[in-house]
Design an enzyme around this catalytic site. Structure first.
Site, mmCIF file in Angstrom:
data_model
loop_
_atom_site.group_PDB
_atom_site.id
_atom_site.type_symbol
_atom_site.label_atom_id
_atom_site.label_comp_id
_atom_site.label_asym_id
_atom_site.label_seq_id
_atom_site.Cartn_x
_atom_site.Cartn_y
_atom_site.Cartn_z
ATOM 1 N N ASN A 120 0.860 -1.179 0.000
ATOM 2 C CA ASN A 120 0.000 0.000 0.000
ATOM 3 C C ASN A 120 0.896 1.229 0.000
ATOM 4 O O ASN A 120 1.737 1.391 0.874
ATOM 5 C CB ASN A 120 -0.896 -0.009 1.240
ATOM 6 C CG ASN A 120 -1.673 1.285 1.447
ATOM 7 O OD1 ASN A 120 -1.958 1.667 2.571
ATOM 8 N ND2 ASN A 120 -2.033 1.966 0.380
ATOM 9 N N GLY A 121 0.702 2.105 -0.976
ATOM 10 C CA GLY A 121 1.511 3.315 -1.062
ATOM 11 C C GLY A 121 1.967 3.573 -2.488
ATOM 12 O O GLY A 121 1.389 3.060 -3.438
ATOM 13 N N TYR A 261 -11.140 10.809 5.583
ATOM 14 C CA TYR A 261 -11.990 10.118 4.621
ATOM 15 C C TYR A 261 -11.667 8.642 4.424
ATOM 16 O O TYR A 261 -12.545 7.802 4.449
ATOM 17 C CB TYR A 261 -11.911 10.844 3.280
ATOM 18 C CG TYR A 261 -12.533 10.117 2.108
ATOM 19 C CD1 TYR A 261 -13.919 9.966 2.014
ATOM 20 C CD2 TYR A 261 -11.755 9.576 1.095
ATOM 21 C CE1 TYR A 261 -14.498 9.297 0.949
ATOM 22 C CE2 TYR A 261 -12.319 8.910 0.015
ATOM 23 C CZ TYR A 261 -13.687 8.768 -0.049
ATOM 24 O OH TYR A 261 -14.250 8.105 -1.101
#
Length: 510
Positions: A120-121, A261
């Site tokens: 992730n990234g 969010y």
């Protein structure tokens, strides 16, 4: 499954990143645990997903396009035996949305056997590293930056696995939270800024797991042990977890959009329940941008906690004015052009009786291009609203993200092109108010220097090549990157914790 961005191009929300999950669980079905972990992380990416499993002898993997519940069923899970696994749910940030770019990425190594990677990234030096590896004879099967990490790990000759990971980390630039699976262990590591979240948990009855968010722990009966801190490596094998500092922390820079969010509201980050932080954002927003109105309504679903907080401080009643279809993203059938043009109406339906004749405060989490907000405001007026006062629980987004969020180029960002008054006019709102940067930091309850706020103020904690773009591996080669420089300081994590006086220090083991 067709991506939402194709079906509904009018949806201009920042797109989810990716979710990772890993588990070491003797005597349990790791694939099944990983399925439920990924199911809880589905909000972080809906384009593709995959699970890699080891039984101590070999690594097996299944991945495909679609939601977790569409890609996996009982028959497929039965083909994935083993007590350790990693999984991934993806939204593409580097590399297009095709099945070859789905994760985990599997590599075959000389030293550790099969090795799978879930990431992730976003790496900002992926192009440079890939070209270097290709010059050494490596063949790439994907166009994503995660394969670069897998190839570097596969070529590593250090026999101590944690040291091998640390050697690779020293080559990487950008944001990364990574889960790794080998024949006999799992590992997880995080960049020295901690831009993307990563947590370590303990399973009820024995075993350990890692995940992007704590919300993945409840379905598998795991409890949070602690966050994997910036620059740390956690290796879990038959001897339990071992945590080492792979790289010295530069400074904590957790993405503020995780709080606003991206992350699920029931997750915990920096010892803070995100739902509570989002309520406080709404409360602070009411203090910064008060207005006389009859009803506070949220944009479903992420606007709910902010709207509740706004209502609490302002004294204006909270109510529902929009109902969301929760199944619109599950269809394989593409809408025709006329339906695409209806955009928001495919997903949101106004409650005319609650809206008619009212002065509304409409609370949402962000404005990116402003197209979605414009359609919602128009729909509310068409349903009889007397006034629509838009309130946003994030500061204006003025700069693009290079660390794993696909939101827009700067030329597409409303706040980068127009003043707040010009945005108000374009969306047709009676008034518009954004939460300030100081306000959102105050709501979270941590110091400003612990976050990445680059999309709001342009202060990128990690130097960014100017030409980095999502399809970097799918375009003709261009010239050298120009680098944006930032001031950096390197401090031990213990010193930073002591300076902030917020979190008790957990000693490292080696």
């Amino acid at each position: 499954m067709v991506p939402l961005s194709v079906l509904y191009p009018e949806d201009d929300r920042p797109k989810e990143e990716c979710g990772i999950f890993g588990v070491y669980a003797p005597n349990l079905e790791a694939a099944r645990l990983t399925f439920f972990g990924l199911f809880s992380l589905q909000h972080r990416g809906q384009e593709s997903c995959g699970i890699a499993v080891s039984d101590g002898r070999r690594v097996r993997m299944h991945k495909d396009m679609g939601l977790v519940s569409q890609v996996f069923n009982e028959e497929i899970l039965k083909t994935l035996p083993g007590h350790m696994a990693i999984g991934h749910t993806r939204y593409s940030t580097t590399g297009s949305s095709v099945v070859r770019n789905a994760q985990p990425i599997l590599s075959r190594t000389v030293y550790t056997g099969d090795l799978a990677v879930a990431h992730n990234g976003n790496l900002i030096n992926a192009k440079e590293l890939r070209e270097e590896l290709e010059a050494k004879g490596e063949k790439f099967n994907t166009t994503n930056d995660s394969e670069v990490i897998a190839k570097l790990l596969a070529r590593e000759t250090e026999t101590d696995f944690a040291k091998a990971i640390a050697n690779v980390m020293a080559r990487l630039q950008g944001a990364y939270s990574v889960a790794v699976l080998t024949i006999d262990r799992i590992a997880a590591f995080r960049d020295p800024y901690g831009v993307r979240p990563l947590v370590l948990g303990e399973l009820e009855g024995g075993g350990y797991c890692v995940a992007s968010e704590t919300c993945a722990f409840n379905p598998v009966k795991a409890k949070l042990l602690r966050e994997i801190r910036p620059g740390e490596i956690a290796v879990v094998d038959a001897n339990g977890p071992r945590i080492v500092q792979g790289l010295p922390i530069v400074r904590p820079a957790l993405c503020m959009f995780e709080f606003i969010y991206f992350a699920r509201p029931d997750s915990v980050m920096y010892d803070t329940r995100l739902y509570v932080a989002r309520e406080r954002m709404g409360e602070q927003l009411a203090r910064e941008h008060p207005v006389e109105a009859d009803l506070v309504i949220p944009v479903p679903d992420t606007g709910y906690p902010g709207a509740i907080g706004y209502s609490r401080v302002s004294g204006i009643p909270f109510g529902e004015g929009l109902i969301k279809s929760r199944y619109i993203h599950r269809t394989f059938i593409q809408p025709d052009q006329r339906m695409r043009e209806m955009g928001v109406r495919m997903k949101l339906h106004p409650l005319d009786e609650a809206i008619r004749g009212k002065r509304l405060v409409l609370v949402d989490d962000s404005i990116v291009r402003a197209t979605t907000t414009k359609q919602i405001v128009r729909m509310l007026f068409e349903s009889g609203a007397k006034e629509v006062h838009v309130r946003i629980t994030a500061p204006p987004i003025k700069f693009p993200c290079y660390y794993g969020i696909d939101m827009a180029s700067r030329g597409e960002l409303a706040a980068a092109k127009w003043t707040e008054e010009e945005i108000r006019e374009r969306i047709g709102a009676t008034s518009l108010g954004y939460l300030s940067i100081d306000g959102v930091v105050k709501a979270v309850g941590r110091k400003k220097n612990r976050f990445c706020l680059a999309c709001f103020n342009g202060d990128y904690p990690i130097p960014v090549p100017e030409e980095v773009r999502k399809d970097v591996f799918e375009r003709p080669k261009v010239g050298a990157f120009a680098t944006v420089t930032t001031k950096q300081t390197s401090l031990p994590f213990d010193e930073i914790e002591a300076e902030d006086g917020e979190v008790s220090v957990v000693k490292q083991t080696s």
